[in-house]
Design an enzyme around this catalytic site. Structure first.
Site, mmCIF file in Angstrom:
data_model
loop_
_atom_site.group_PDB
_atom_site.id
_atom_site.type_symbol
_atom_site.label_atom_id
_atom_site.label_comp_id
_atom_site.label_asym_id
_atom_site.label_seq_id
_atom_site.Cartn_x
_atom_site.Cartn_y
_atom_site.Cartn_z
ATOM 1 N N CYS A 4 17.664 0.398 0.550
ATOM 2 C CA CYS A 4 16.487 0.242 1.417
ATOM 3 C C CYS A 4 16.873 -0.561 2.661
ATOM 4 O O CYS A 4 17.341 -1.699 2.558
ATOM 5 C CB CYS A 4 15.370 -0.457 0.649
ATOM 6 S SG CYS A 4 13.993 -0.934 1.710
ATOM 7 N N CYS A 7 15.063 -3.947 2.962
ATOM 8 C CA CYS A 7 15.619 -4.947 2.036
ATOM 9 C C CYS A 7 16.884 -5.561 2.639
ATOM 10 O O CYS A 7 17.082 -6.779 2.611
ATOM 11 C CB CYS A 7 15.953 -4.313 0.684
ATOM 12 S SG CYS A 7 14.533 -4.140 -0.416
ATOM 13 N N HIS A 46 10.762 -5.969 -2.423
ATOM 14 C CA HIS A 46 10.628 -4.533 -2.161
ATOM 15 C C HIS A 46 9.361 -3.992 -2.814
ATOM 16 O O HIS A 46 9.242 -3.972 -4.036
ATOM 17 C CB HIS A 46 11.842 -3.755 -2.672
ATOM 18 C CG HIS A 46 11.724 -2.284 -2.382
ATOM 19 N ND1 HIS A 46 12.153 -1.735 -1.198
ATOM 20 C CD2 HIS A 46 11.173 -1.268 -3.092
ATOM 21 C CE1 HIS A 46 11.886 -0.436 -1.196
ATOM 22 N NE2 HIS A 46 11.292 -0.124 -2.341
ATOM 23 N N GLY A 89 2.557 9.121 8.296
ATOM 24 C CA GLY A 89 3.594 8.685 9.232
ATOM 25 C C GLY A 89 4.490 7.579 8.725
ATOM 26 O O GLY A 89 5.288 7.035 9.493
ATOM 27 N N HIS A 94 9.275 0.659 2.449
ATOM 28 C CA HIS A 94 9.224 -0.764 2.099
ATOM 29 C C HIS A 94 8.076 -1.278 2.964
ATOM 30 O O HIS A 94 8.177 -1.229 4.200
ATOM 31 C CB HIS A 94 10.570 -1.427 2.433
ATOM 32 C CG HIS A 94 10.634 -2.907 2.165
ATOM 33 N ND1 HIS A 94 11.713 -3.499 1.524
ATOM 34 C CD2 HIS A 94 9.780 -3.913 2.478
ATOM 35 C CE1 HIS A 94 11.508 -4.806 1.453
ATOM 36 N NE2 HIS A 94 10.339 -5.086 2.029
ATOM 37 N N HIS A 96 5.354 -2.602 5.365
ATOM 38 C CA HIS A 96 5.457 -3.411 6.581
ATOM 39 C C HIS A 96 4.191 -3.251 7.405
ATOM 40 O O HIS A 96 3.551 -2.205 7.377
ATOM 41 C CB HIS A 96 6.686 -3.006 7.404
ATOM 42 C CG HIS A 96 6.772 -1.536 7.670
ATOM 43 N ND1 HIS A 96 7.244 -0.652 6.713
ATOM 44 C CD2 HIS A 96 6.413 -0.792 8.728
ATOM 45 C CE1 HIS A 96 7.186 0.572 7.202
ATOM 46 N NE2 HIS A 96 6.672 0.524 8.418
HETATM 47 P P1 5GP Z 1 6.615 3.434 9.632
HETATM 48 O O1 5GP Z 1 6.545 4.752 10.338
HETATM 49 O O2 5GP Z 1 7.330 3.528 8.308
HETATM 50 O O3 5GP Z 1 5.287 2.747 9.555
HETATM 51 O O4 5GP Z 1 7.463 2.501 10.581
HETATM 52 C C1 5GP Z 1 8.821 2.299 10.448
HETATM 53 C C2 5GP Z 1 9.240 1.569 11.692
HETATM 54 O O5 5GP Z 1 10.489 0.966 11.429
HETATM 55 C C3 5GP Z 1 9.418 2.495 12.914
HETATM 56 O O6 5GP Z 1 8.593 2.031 13.975
HETATM 57 C C4 5GP Z 1 10.905 2.367 13.238
HETATM 58 O O7 5GP Z 1 11.164 2.357 14.619
HETATM 59 C C5 5GP Z 1 11.293 1.067 12.580
HETATM 60 N N1 5GP Z 1 12.663 1.007 12.094
HETATM 61 C C6 5GP Z 1 13.313 1.958 11.359
HETATM 62 N N2 5GP Z 1 14.563 1.556 11.072
HETATM 63 C C7 5GP Z 1 14.704 0.330 11.625
HETATM 64 C C8 5GP Z 1 15.778 -0.599 11.660
HETATM 65 O O8 5GP Z 1 16.870 -0.380 11.136
HETATM 66 N N3 5GP Z 1 15.570 -1.774 12.321
HETATM 67 C C9 5GP Z 1 14.375 -2.054 12.930
HETATM 68 N N4 5GP Z 1 14.282 -3.242 13.560
HETATM 69 N N5 5GP Z 1 13.337 -1.210 12.908
HETATM 70 C C10 5GP Z 1 13.497 -0.027 12.273
HETATM 71 ZN ZN ZN Z 2 13.102 -2.547 0.401
#
Ligand code: 5GP
Ligand code: ZN
Length: 107
Positions: A4, A7, A46, A89, A94, A96
């Site tokens: 992950c 994580c 996680h 989306g 994990h 957030h």
């Molecule tokens: P979700 O679409 O799952 O709500 O948002 C995931 C977010 O994580 C996206 O806005 C994407 O740009 C961000 N993200 C994905 N991988 C990484 C990473 O390795 N580092 C950081 N700082 N953000 C990430």
């Molecule tokens: Zn995780």
């Protein structure tokens, strides 16, 4: 969860700069910001998504972290977003919270 990405980030494996950190949560910049301010509030534990967040204390901590971080940064106007499930989306499984600020909220 060994594979992950969040994580790994919250465990410090990539030396990511944390805007805020304590024992249970870390806050860092989104790699692909959709607004001038785009932060992610991520628990160190996680938990796949909001569908699996049963811990009421942690639920409160996550929301209070949004408030604390915005206060620290002097941000008073912001959106807070949680994507739950692929269809909505969610890309990283994990949980957030997104903090979005400093841009046009009408786009
Ligand atoms: P979700 O679409 O799952 O709500 O948002 C995931 C977010 O994580 C996206 O806005 C994407 O740009 C961000 N993200 C994905 N991988 C990484 C990473 O390795 N580092 C950081 N700082 N953000 C990430
Ligand atoms: Zn995780």
């Amino acid at each position: 969860m060994s594979d992950c990405i969040f994580c790994k980030i919250v465990n410090g494996e990539f030396n990511t700069e944390f805007i805020y950190e304590d024992d249970t949560v870390a806050v860092f910049k989104d790699i692909n910001p959709k607004m001038p301010v785009h932060l992610l509030v991520v628990p160190k534990k996680h938990i796949e998504s909001l569908n699996f967040l049963e811990d009421e204390k942690l639920s409160g901590t996550l929301l209070q972290t949004v408030r604390k971080v915005c206060k620290k940064l002097g941000i008073t106007d912001y959106k807070t977003l949680i994507n739950t499930g692929k269809g909505a989306g969610q890309e990283v499984f994990h949980i957030h919270l997104h903090i979005l600020a400093g841009g046009n909220f009408n786009l």
